[in-house]
Design an enzyme around this catalytic site. Structure first.
Site, PDB file in Angstrom:
ATOM      1  N   CYS A 247       1.082  -1.311   0.044  1.00 48.44           N
ATOM      2  CA  CYS A 247      -0.118  -0.025  -0.026  1.00 48.44           C
ATOM      3  C   CYS A 247       1.076   1.180   0.048  1.00 48.44           C
ATOM      4  CB  CYS A 247      -0.678  -0.062   1.297  1.00 48.44           C
ATOM      5  SG  CYS A 247      -1.671   1.583   1.430  1.00 48.44           S
ATOM      6  N   ASN A 256      -2.130  -7.649  -1.016  1.00 47.67           N
ATOM      7  CA  ASN A 256      -3.718  -8.324  -1.052  1.00 47.67           C
ATOM      8  C   ASN A 256      -3.523  -9.534  -0.256  1.00 47.67           C
ATOM      9  OD1 ASN A 256      -5.387  -7.382  -3.795  1.00 47.67           O
ATOM     10  ND2 ASN A 256      -3.290  -6.654  -3.876  1.00 47.67           N
TER      11      ASN A 256
HETATM   12 ZN   LIG Z   1      -5.793  -3.800  -4.645  1.00 49.50          ZN
END
Ligand SMILES: [Zn+2]
Length: 314
Positions: A247, A256
């Protein structure tokens, strides 16, 4: 008495998004031949839907500049649904030309995220969806148009995202011509209660056109959120091998949900995914070798399958 398990789906699919969501957040460029080997390995392990890349300008994401080449190879694998991401009409034109089976357009439920990411308001993106649908129809292509609602559970820029706004946009996206929609917890803000509530409400808007759950494991809620969505009837989930993806707003955070962990949970619960563990874990080892220096995630790889499942699958 457990009444829930009676209503859980018997079969689900895991769309592998490691080659797109995963690699786009890793700055090192994976050579095309390794991506092709990954694709082939995922297919051989039983994965039947793979997002192979993104049609964005190569100067923005050089990691994904070889997407057309990957689509061409993916199209040679029988029964594989080839998915590509695209941010706008220009990308959609390249996606249609590529011959992929499905194009995915992200729309941010967060106004702030939408402006920062696409320099468009969410409603301007809805208008673009109408243009993309028209271009798809005019081309005669049978390609599916899926829209993924990102930041549906909150946003690092804006904070809270109102569920009512998510549902309003969902309706607008469907009206503009999306064949399918999905909800994404892009930054890992969701918890299982939020997931259950929003997916239940979204099913009332979209019916069976609501066809994907996309969860990041940023705060360790990824698998729990998948289970919560499963309980509402979602049967298709995005995941990345080795949980890559990260992220950009939370350095060091998980990406993920890991494909192998999802496949394990479903198999352990008696829900079919068509995935062969040994092959998927061998592929994980191979890809991990190619991503040396990157932080990988997921849990199953640490200890492998439990004895009980080894016996069951032997
Ligand atoms: Zn994603």
């Amino acid at each position: 008495m457990n009444t829930l398990s009676n209503t859980l789906p018997q079969q689900v699919s895991i769309r592998e998004v490691g080659l797109r969501d995963g690699l786009q957040s890793i700055s090192a460029i994976m050579p095309t031949e390794r991506k092709l080997a990954w694709l082939r390995g995922a297919y051989d392990a039983g994965q039947r839907e793979i997002e192979v890349g993104s049609f964005v300008p190569a100067r923005l994401l050089p990691q994904l500049a070889d997407t057309a080449e990957l689509v061409a190879f993916a199209k040679t694998l029988p029964g594989l649904v080839t998915s590509v991401l695209m941010p706008n009409l220009k990308g959609a034109e390249r996606a249609i030309e590529s011959g992929a089976d499905l194009m995915l357009l992200p729309i941010s439920a967060s106004h702030a995220h939408s402006l920062a990411n696409l320099r468009k308001t969410p409603d301007e993106v809805v208008e673009e969806i109408g243009r993309i649908r028209a271009a798809r129809d005019a081309s005669g292509s049978a390609m599916l148009l899926e829209v993924g609602m990102s930041t549906a559970f909150g946003c690092t820029l804006q904070g809270r995202v109102e569920p009512a706004e998510v549902l309003r946009l969902l309706q607008a996206v469907l009206d503009a011509g999306a064949d399918r929609v999905g909800l994404a917890d892009t930054v890992g803000y969701a918890d299982p209660a939020m997931v259950r509530e929003l997916f239940e409400a979204a099913f009332k808007v979209a019916g069976d056109r609501l066809a994907c759950g996309h969860f990041h494991d940023t705060r360790g809620m990824g698998i729990a959120n998948v289970y919560a969505a499963l309980q509402t009837g979602v049967t298709r989930f995005d995941a990345c091998l080795a949980g890559i993806g990260g992220c950009p707003h939370a350095p060091g955070a998980s990406g993920n949900v890991a494909s192998e962990d999802l496949a394990y949970m479903f198999a352990s619960m008696g829900i079919a995914t068509g995935i062969d563990f040994d092959k998927l874990m061998a592929l994980r080892t191979k890809v991990a070798g190619w991503l040396e220096g990157e932080t990988l995630h997921g849990t199953l790889w640490r200890s492998g399958l439990p004895k009980t499942m080894l016996a069951a699958t032997a």
